[in-house]
Design a protein around this motif. Structure first.
Motif, PDB file in Angstrom:
ATOM      1  N   ASP A  22       0.866  -1.175   0.000  1.00 47.53           N
ATOM      2  CA  ASP A  22       0.000   0.000   0.000  1.00 47.53           C
ATOM      3  C   ASP A  22       0.906   1.230   0.000  1.00 47.53           C
ATOM      4  OD1 ASP A  22       0.743   0.580   2.688  1.00 47.53           O
ATOM      5  OD2 ASP A  22      -1.067  -0.318   3.513  1.00 47.53           O
ATOM      6  N   ASP A  23       0.375   2.379   0.317  1.00 44.82           N
ATOM      7  CA  ASP A  23       1.169   3.603   0.253  1.00 44.82           C
ATOM      8  C   ASP A  23       2.298   3.663   1.280  1.00 44.82           C
ATOM      9  OD1 ASP A  23      -0.364   4.537  -1.832  1.00 44.82           O
ATOM     10  OD2 ASP A  23      -1.651   5.791  -0.567  1.00 44.82           O
ATOM     11  N   SER A  24       2.154   2.951   2.410  1.00 46.01           N
ATOM     12  CA  SER A  24       3.139   3.095   3.475  1.00 46.01           C
ATOM     13  C   SER A  24       3.958   1.851   3.783  1.00 46.01           C
ATOM     14  CB  SER A  24       2.452   3.567   4.761  1.00 46.01           C
ATOM     15  OG  SER A  24       1.518   2.606   5.208  1.00 46.01           O
ATOM     16  N   ILE A  25       3.481   0.665   3.412  1.00 46.16           N
ATOM     17  CA  ILE A  25       4.221  -0.557   3.741  1.00 46.16           C
ATOM     18  C   ILE A  25       4.273  -1.514   2.557  1.00 46.16           C
ATOM     19  CG2 ILE A  25       3.645  -0.385   6.195  1.00 46.16           C
ATOM     20  CD1 ILE A  25       1.724  -2.749   5.792  1.00 46.16           C
ATOM     21  N   LEU A  26       5.203  -2.459   2.655  1.00 46.03           N
ATOM     22  CA  LEU A  26       5.381  -3.502   1.655  1.00 46.03           C
ATOM     23  C   LEU A  26       5.675  -4.802   2.387  1.00 46.03           C
ATOM     24  CD1 LEU A  26       5.910  -4.413  -1.338  1.00 46.03           C
ATOM     25  CD2 LEU A  26       8.300  -3.770  -0.956  1.00 46.03           C
ATOM     26  N   ALA A  27       5.075  -5.889   1.929  1.00 46.39           N
ATOM     27  CA  ALA A  27       5.373  -7.218   2.459  1.00 46.39           C
ATOM     28  C   ALA A  27       5.817  -8.096   1.294  1.00 46.39           C
ATOM     29  CB  ALA A  27       4.149  -7.818   3.148  1.00 46.39           C
ATOM     30  N   PHE A  28       6.876  -8.878   1.527  1.00 44.34           N
ATOM     31  CA  PHE A  28       7.402  -9.739   0.471  1.00 44.34           C
ATOM     32  C   PHE A  28       8.082 -10.954   1.093  1.00 44.34           C
ATOM     33  CE2 PHE A  28      10.383  -6.374   1.461  1.00 44.34           C
ATOM     34  CZ  PHE A  28      11.608  -7.010   1.595  1.00 44.34           C
ATOM     35  N   HIS A  29       8.157 -12.025   0.300  1.00 44.46           N
ATOM     36  CA  HIS A  29       8.806 -13.247   0.758  1.00 44.46           C
ATOM     37  C   HIS A  29      10.303 -13.011   0.923  1.00 44.46           C
ATOM     38  CE1 HIS A  29       5.369 -15.940   0.432  1.00 44.46           C
ATOM     39  NE2 HIS A  29       5.041 -15.282  -0.669  1.00 44.46           N
ATOM     40  N   ASP A  30      10.887 -13.587   1.974  1.00 45.57           N
ATOM     41  CA  ASP A  30      12.310 -13.475   2.220  1.00 45.57           C
ATOM     42  C   ASP A  30      13.072 -14.219   1.118  1.00 45.57           C
ATOM     43  OD1 ASP A  30      15.025 -14.189   3.462  1.00 45.57           O
ATOM     44  OD2 ASP A  30      14.162 -12.917   5.019  1.00 45.57           O
ATOM     45  N   ALA A  31      14.141 -13.618   0.625  1.00 44.53           N
ATOM     46  CA  ALA A  31      14.944 -14.233  -0.438  1.00 44.53           C
ATOM     47  C   ALA A  31      15.733 -15.439   0.059  1.00 44.53           C
ATOM     48  CB  ALA A  31      15.903 -13.193  -1.029  1.00 44.53           C
ATOM     49  N   ASN A  32      15.927 -15.535   1.376  1.00 42.82           N
ATOM     50  CA  ASN A  32      16.666 -16.643   1.976  1.00 42.82           C
ATOM     51  C   ASN A  32      15.844 -17.195   3.137  1.00 42.82           C
ATOM     52  OD1 ASN A  32      18.746 -18.425   2.612  1.00 42.82           O
ATOM     53  ND2 ASN A  32      19.804 -16.931   3.887  1.00 42.82           N
ATOM     54  N   PRO A  33      14.728 -17.879   2.832  1.00 39.50           N
ATOM     55  CA  PRO A  33      13.795 -18.278   3.891  1.00 39.50           C
ATOM     56  C   PRO A  33      14.397 -19.240   4.907  1.00 39.50           C
ATOM     57  CG  PRO A  33      13.210 -19.319   1.808  1.00 39.50           C
ATOM     58  CD  PRO A  33      14.312 -18.344   1.517  1.00 39.50           C
ATOM     59  N   GLN A  34      14.047 -19.002   6.173  1.00 39.00           N
ATOM     60  CA  GLN A  34      14.508 -19.830   7.281  1.00 39.00           C
ATOM     61  C   GLN A  34      13.396 -20.723   7.826  1.00 39.00           C
ATOM     62  OE1 GLN A  34      17.913 -19.682   8.175  1.00 39.00           O
ATOM     63  NE2 GLN A  34      17.822 -18.581   6.226  1.00 39.00           N
ATOM     64  N   ALA A  35      12.252 -20.708   7.169  1.00 43.82           N
ATOM     65  CA  ALA A  35      11.097 -21.529   7.554  1.00 43.82           C
ATOM     66  C   ALA A  35      10.223 -21.673   6.310  1.00 43.82           C
ATOM     67  CB  ALA A  35      10.324 -20.851   8.689  1.00 43.82           C
ATOM     68  N   PRO A  36       9.319 -22.643   6.306  1.00 40.40           N
ATOM     69  CA  PRO A  36       8.432 -22.802   5.145  1.00 40.40           C
ATOM     70  C   PRO A  36       7.666 -21.521   4.785  1.00 40.40           C
ATOM     71  CG  PRO A  36       8.310 -24.748   6.513  1.00 40.40           C
ATOM     72  CD  PRO A  36       9.138 -23.737   7.277  1.00 40.40           C
ATOM     73  N   VAL A  37       7.265 -20.767   5.800  1.00 41.44           N
ATOM     74  CA  VAL A  37       6.691 -19.446   5.583  1.00 41.44           C
ATOM     75  C   VAL A  37       7.676 -18.448   6.188  1.00 41.44           C
ATOM     76  CG1 VAL A  37       4.798 -17.857   6.138  1.00 41.44           C
ATOM     77  CG2 VAL A  37       4.306 -20.278   5.688  1.00 41.44           C
ATOM     78  N   HIS A  38       8.174 -17.530   5.365  1.00 43.19           N
ATOM     79  CA  HIS A  38       9.098 -16.506   5.864  1.00 43.19           C
ATOM     80  C   HIS A  38       8.941 -15.292   4.966  1.00 43.19           C
ATOM     81  CE1 HIS A  38      13.481 -15.321   7.181  1.00 43.19           C
ATOM     82  NE2 HIS A  38      12.588 -14.378   7.432  1.00 43.19           N
ATOM     83  N   PHE A  39       8.345 -14.255   5.531  1.00 45.00           N
ATOM     84  CA  PHE A  39       8.198 -13.013   4.785  1.00 45.00           C
ATOM     85  C   PHE A  39       8.559 -11.831   5.665  1.00 45.00           C
ATOM     86  CE2 PHE A  39       3.925 -13.817   6.464  1.00 45.00           C
ATOM     87  CZ  PHE A  39       3.500 -12.582   6.915  1.00 45.00           C
ATOM     88  N   LEU A  40       8.767 -10.700   5.009  1.00 44.06           N
ATOM     89  CA  LEU A  40       9.134  -9.463   5.690  1.00 44.06           C
ATOM     90  C   LEU A  40       8.057  -8.427   5.461  1.00 44.06           C
ATOM     91  CD1 LEU A  40      12.836  -9.199   4.475  1.00 44.06           C
ATOM     92  CD2 LEU A  40      12.015 -10.243   6.573  1.00 44.06           C
TER      93      LEU A  40
END
Length: 114
Positions: A22-40
């Motif tokens: 959105d205008d203020s934040i971004l969420a994306f998958h981690d390029a080097n995941p440490q778990a099956p689900v890992h996002f920032l």
């Protein structure tokens, strides 16, 4: 900030596997995941670390946390849970000087983390 990798990702200069934006934040998958689900989840505005948040950033901090929880639920983590982590500065394990919230899930997390 000119040399910040997360600012470049937020600005579209570096591609990412986006989950939400959105205008203020971004969420994306981690390029080097440490778990099956890992996002920032990051603020688009450059804030180096948690210690640099001011009172005027309280709404932004709440948005980061709420969106992280919402996305974790959407990715199937509501039942078993997830780990929500903000590393801060070198002793806290921060490796990119841009505030970011890690969400890790899909496996049992150990404590202490190491």
């Amino acid at each position: 900030m000119k040399d910040c990798i997360f600012c470049k990702i937020a600005g579209g200069e570096i591609p990412s596997k986006k989950i939400y934006e959105d205008d203020s934040i971004l969420a994306f998958h981690d390029a080097n995941p440490q778990a099956p689900v890992h996002f920032l989840v990051i603020p688009k505005r450059h804030i180096a670390n948690l210690m640099e948040l001011g009172a005027e950033d309280i709404p932004l901090a709440g948005t980061l946390l709420h969106k992280a929880q919402e996305l974790a639920s959407e990715l199937g983590c509501a039942e078993k849970g997830a780990r929500f982590v903000i590393n801060c500065k070198s002793d806290g394990g921060q490796t990119v000087d841009h505030l970011h919230l890690h969400v890790l899930a899909g496996r049992q997390m150990d404590w202490p983390p190491g």
